[in-house]
Design a protein around this motif. Sequence first.
Motif, PDB file in Angstrom:
ATOM      1  N   LYS A 159      83.288   8.434  41.572  1.00 17.03           N
ATOM      2  CA  LYS A 159      81.871   8.714  41.363  1.00 17.03           C
ATOM      3  C   LYS A 159      81.399   8.281  39.985  1.00 17.03           C
ATOM      4  CE  LYS A 159      82.838  12.911  39.132  1.00 17.03           C
ATOM      5  NZ  LYS A 159      82.297  13.188  37.826  1.00 17.03           N
ATOM      6  N   ASP A 160      82.251   8.420  38.962  1.00 12.93           N
ATOM      7  CA  ASP A 160      81.818   8.051  37.612  1.00 12.93           C
ATOM      8  C   ASP A 160      81.574   6.556  37.496  1.00 12.93           C
ATOM      9  OD1 ASP A 160      81.892  10.650  36.763  1.00 12.93           O
ATOM     10  OD2 ASP A 160      83.922  10.531  35.963  1.00 12.93           O
ATOM     11  N   ARG A 161      82.378   5.776  38.235  1.00  9.87           N
ATOM     12  CA  ARG A 161      82.178   4.326  38.159  1.00  9.87           C
ATOM     13  C   ARG A 161      80.818   3.951  38.727  1.00  9.87           C
ATOM     14  NH1 ARG A 161      86.826   1.538  41.343  1.00  9.87           N
ATOM     15  NH2 ARG A 161      86.082  -0.241  40.187  1.00  9.87           N
ATOM     16  N   GLU A 162      80.315   4.752  39.673  1.00 11.55           N
ATOM     17  CA  GLU A 162      78.993   4.485  40.249  1.00 11.55           C
ATOM     18  C   GLU A 162      77.914   4.596  39.159  1.00 11.55           C
ATOM     19  OE1 GLU A 162      79.333   3.802  43.467  1.00 11.55           O
ATOM     20  OE2 GLU A 162      77.342   3.944  44.366  1.00 11.55           O
ATOM     21  N   ILE A 163      78.089   5.556  38.253  1.00 15.30           N
ATOM     22  CA  ILE A 163      77.144   5.713  37.143  1.00 15.30           C
ATOM     23  C   ILE A 163      77.347   4.582  36.137  1.00 15.30           C
ATOM     24  CG2 ILE A 163      76.425   7.204  35.222  1.00 15.30           C
ATOM     25  CD1 ILE A 163      77.535   9.585  36.859  1.00 15.30           C
ATOM     26  N   MET A 164      78.605   4.340  35.758  1.00 18.30           N
ATOM     27  CA  MET A 164      78.887   3.351  34.709  1.00 18.30           C
ATOM     28  C   MET A 164      78.497   1.939  35.145  1.00 18.30           C
ATOM     29  SD  MET A 164      82.381   4.667  32.927  1.00 18.30           S
ATOM     30  CE  MET A 164      83.406   4.922  34.361  1.00 18.30           C
ATOM     31  N   GLU A 165      78.728   1.639  36.427  1.00 16.52           N
ATOM     32  CA  GLU A 165      78.400   0.295  36.903  1.00 16.52           C
ATOM     33  C   GLU A 165      76.928   0.179  37.276  1.00 16.52           C
ATOM     34  OE1 GLU A 165      81.144  -0.645  40.058  1.00 16.52           O
ATOM     35  OE2 GLU A 165      82.885  -0.451  38.745  1.00 16.52           O
ATOM     36  N   GLY A 166      76.323   1.298  37.702  1.00 10.23           N
ATOM     37  CA  GLY A 166      74.956   1.239  38.209  1.00 10.23           C
ATOM     38  C   GLY A 166      73.886   1.596  37.197  1.00 10.23           C
TER      39      GLY A 166
ATOM     40  N   LEU B 158      79.496  -1.204  30.052  1.00  8.28           N
ATOM     41  CA  LEU B 158      79.199  -0.292  28.950  1.00  8.28           C
ATOM     42  C   LEU B 158      79.241  -0.998  27.610  1.00  8.28           C
ATOM     43  CD1 LEU B 158      80.508   2.899  30.505  1.00  8.28           C
ATOM     44  CD2 LEU B 158      78.383   2.751  29.235  1.00  8.28           C
ATOM     45  N   GLU B 159      80.133  -1.999  27.479  1.00  7.31           N
ATOM     46  CA  GLU B 159      80.135  -2.761  26.228  1.00  7.31           C
ATOM     47  C   GLU B 159      78.797  -3.473  26.040  1.00  7.31           C
ATOM     48  OE1 GLU B 159      83.761  -4.992  26.561  1.00  7.31           O
ATOM     49  OE2 GLU B 159      84.883  -3.522  25.361  1.00  7.31           O
ATOM     50  N   LYS B 160      78.321  -4.083  27.132  1.00  6.40           N
ATOM     51  CA  LYS B 160      77.017  -4.768  27.062  1.00  6.40           C
ATOM     52  C   LYS B 160      75.894  -3.782  26.796  1.00  6.40           C
ATOM     53  CE  LYS B 160      78.122  -8.651  30.011  1.00  6.40           C
ATOM     54  NZ  LYS B 160      78.215  -9.022  31.420  1.00  6.40           N
ATOM     55  N   ALA B 161      75.953  -2.634  27.467  1.00  4.69           N
ATOM     56  CA  ALA B 161      74.883  -1.643  27.315  1.00  4.69           C
ATOM     57  C   ALA B 161      74.836  -1.119  25.878  1.00  4.69           C
ATOM     58  CB  ALA B 161      75.088  -0.496  28.301  1.00  4.69           C
ATOM     59  N   ALA B 162      76.008  -0.854  25.293  1.00  3.96           N
ATOM     60  CA  ALA B 162      76.038  -0.341  23.922  1.00  3.96           C
ATOM     61  C   ALA B 162      75.466  -1.382  22.957  1.00  3.96           C
ATOM     62  CB  ALA B 162      77.467   0.033  23.533  1.00  3.96           C
ATOM     63  N   GLU B 163      75.811  -2.642  23.216  1.00  2.34           N
ATOM     64  CA  GLU B 163      75.304  -3.713  22.358  1.00  2.34           C
ATOM     65  C   GLU B 163      73.775  -3.816  22.459  1.00  2.34           C
ATOM     66  OE1 GLU B 163      77.765  -7.257  22.889  1.00  2.34           O
ATOM     67  OE2 GLU B 163      75.969  -8.405  22.348  1.00  2.34           O
ATOM     68  N   ALA B 164      73.261  -3.741  23.692  1.00  2.00           N
ATOM     69  CA  ALA B 164      71.810  -3.826  23.900  1.00  2.00           C
ATOM     70  C   ALA B 164      71.110  -2.633  23.264  1.00  2.00           C
ATOM     71  CB  ALA B 164      71.503  -3.899  25.392  1.00  2.00           C
ATOM     72  N   ALA B 165      71.721  -1.453  23.373  1.00  4.69           N
ATOM     73  CA  ALA B 165      71.116  -0.250  22.797  1.00  4.69           C
ATOM     74  C   ALA B 165      71.082  -0.341  21.274  1.00  4.69           C
ATOM     75  CB  ALA B 165      71.886   0.987  23.244  1.00  4.69           C
ATOM     76  N   ARG B 166      72.132  -0.962  20.715  1.00  3.83           N
ATOM     77  CA  ARG B 166      72.206  -1.149  19.269  1.00  3.83           C
ATOM     78  C   ARG B 166      71.099  -2.112  18.822  1.00  3.83           C
ATOM     79  NH1 ARG B 166      77.476  -2.653  19.242  1.00  3.83           N
ATOM     80  NH2 ARG B 166      78.144  -0.526  19.698  1.00  3.83           N
ATOM     81  N   ALA B 167      70.929  -3.195  19.580  1.00  3.14           N
ATOM     82  CA  ALA B 167      69.913  -4.193  19.239  1.00  3.14           C
ATOM     83  C   ALA B 167      68.508  -3.610  19.293  1.00  3.14           C
ATOM     84  CB  ALA B 167      70.025  -5.387  20.184  1.00  3.14           C
ATOM     85  N   LYS B 168      68.318  -2.623  20.155  1.00  4.07           N
ATOM     86  CA  LYS B 168      66.974  -2.026  20.299  1.00  4.07           C
ATOM     87  C   LYS B 168      66.773  -0.830  19.375  1.00  4.07           C
ATOM     88  CE  LYS B 168      65.189  -4.020  24.218  1.00  4.07           C
ATOM     89  NZ  LYS B 168      64.274  -5.099  23.899  1.00  4.07           N
ATOM     90  N   GLY B 169      67.816  -0.470  18.618  1.00  4.32           N
ATOM     91  CA  GLY B 169      67.660   0.648  17.689  1.00  4.32           C
ATOM     92  C   GLY B 169      67.874   2.019  18.308  1.00  4.32           C
TER      93      GLY B 169
END
Lengths: 142, 533
Positions: free
Chosen positions: B200-207, B243-254
Amino acid sequence: MKKNSVVETLHRAQADKKSHTSLSADAMRDAARDCGAPPSQVYGVATFYTMFSVKPRGKHVIRICRNLACHMDGACKIVDALKKELGVELGGTTADGEFTLEESSCLGMCAAAPAMMIDDKQYGNLTAAGVKEILRRVRKGE
Amino acid sequence: MKTTILVSHDRRAMAAGAAAAEAALRAEISKRGLDKDISVSATGSLGYEAGGACVLVMPLAVVYTPVTAADAADIIEAASKGRALERLAKPVSKSWKMPASGSHAEKLAAAQQRVILGNAGVIDPENIGEYVSAGGYGALAKALAMKPEEVIAEIKTSELRGRGGAGFPTATKWASAAQEKADIKYVVCNADEGEPGTFKDREIMEGDPHKLIEGMIIAGYAIGASKGYIYIRGEYALSISRLEKAAEAARAKGFLGEKVLGGNFAFDIEIARGAGAYICGEESALIESIEGKRGEPRRKPPYPAQKGLWQKPTVVNNVETLAAVPHIILNGGLWHKALGAEGARGTKIFSIAGDLNWKGVVEIPFGTPVSAIINEIGGGVKGGRKLKAVILGGVSGSLLTDSEIATPVDFNSLAKIEAGPGSGAVIVLDETRSVVEAVLNIARFFKHESCGRCTPCRAGTAQIVRILEKIRDGKAAEDDITKLESLARVMAQTSFCPLGQTAANILSQSLKKFAGEWEACLCAGCACGGNKK
């Protein structure tokens, strides 16, 4: 304070093309130096986690799940098909050095059981005939 | 279940009155008070050029065209019931079939209440813009305008309990870490999803990876942490990269960094990979692993909230728990408290597998009976066979018989039959399955995954496998059942960590609930799954 994580460093070392999906004594000594950790700790980590191997493995690592959901959907038949096709037992490496066949704990693919991973890729709803085709494609680098 | 209606705003659709149709849809939703259940968004071309105004209803994935303002009532009526409106539906592909009335897709939609998974399958998980458009990071802004203790109070009001299996009250954990004084504190997300049957957690992390990140930042703010780690099992390659991509995008957006949303709060997230060890799902073993050691559990107390990662105060929460946080902050603790059942508030994500007609991941309110999960959501037992047993909460969880499946899935109701929701895994065994064979499979798993640190677990799991294999091979001694009972008891009482304490759960329950099957196995003509030599 935080140093380079041994687990992450070993992941990287093992992903290195030259290392052939396993960790040599040299790679572990390098990791110990890079992380500022005693070699004994690095060896302890390398032998604790199933994704690491201190024994040489093939170019591709097959991880076949035999936990309950996969077992119920015929994982044993898939294991037999893989053994026959590759001519190795679980834990073994093919003579051409292409594949190592390993067993894995639940891969979280129970809705697509039986399932396996080859390197980073997931394969589900496996059939004995289907795995032959998958192996052929992986061999060809597809 | 949450429905999204996407209205095509391409040139032709606009010319054909898309704006009027959209306004009529919105008005109809408000009129019926369905604002929380159905949302309307504009989108680009849906690829139906000829027909006029065009809408796509998700998650049913039905396209309607041509749509006029006059159709709004019918569309909303159908959507509110999770049905498709045949009159306007257009096939989206060659293999597309109209979801038939009474179909499983319809039941699946009706049974669910997708809150945490509301975006999964609807937005592009690798595009932070889509998450933000869906209201993402709004909860973070709201939380940062509150005092940290107010954030914790909101979580307390919500009665959120941990979704990893133990069900510990989240606010208690947070408050405990918040009161610690330290130069640095950590939030650790336990994404080492490895309990067999759980996906179930992968559904959140991937989705919807940003939802997890947003929840973590809020947790960090609440307890005064400046660093977060998401520990993801090494086999989940897609979750790791998302999640690596998401963290990077979140960092870029502040949203992450030295000045979160331009304020004075600093928080950043690092992804830590596991490397194949079930024990690392135990929080102190997980912490050891992030520190680069073998994943062996620590003695408690001190708990991680006092001395966790690098001996600093640390909150360890499951993926699903953290992903619930933005919703609670946005909608308020009372909103969450109104969902679910007494003592088990909110929705829960279940992963369903085994002998069922439908397998997969669903989000439903706590309090849904196990039988509804099997019959409504799972579409009943495969091949019309009878149900034998249900493994609930994973292989360290509970074993339910046919007579127990009317029980609602919540902590209190399940506790009455000595069970629990655990990780949310449901594995169904039909009447042809051998309970003994299933127990042997589970025992082998625990033997393999025991970290070897304490004797009851290391030796106990091995002894159980040895005896079970003897029984399977028809070589059992008369006192083997007594030996199994005794091993199970000793392991539950004396193992160092939850792995050993729960490894024999299913075994001991099966000895009580399926005594007849075990006895049959001990005598000639055993029914042991055809495995007897």
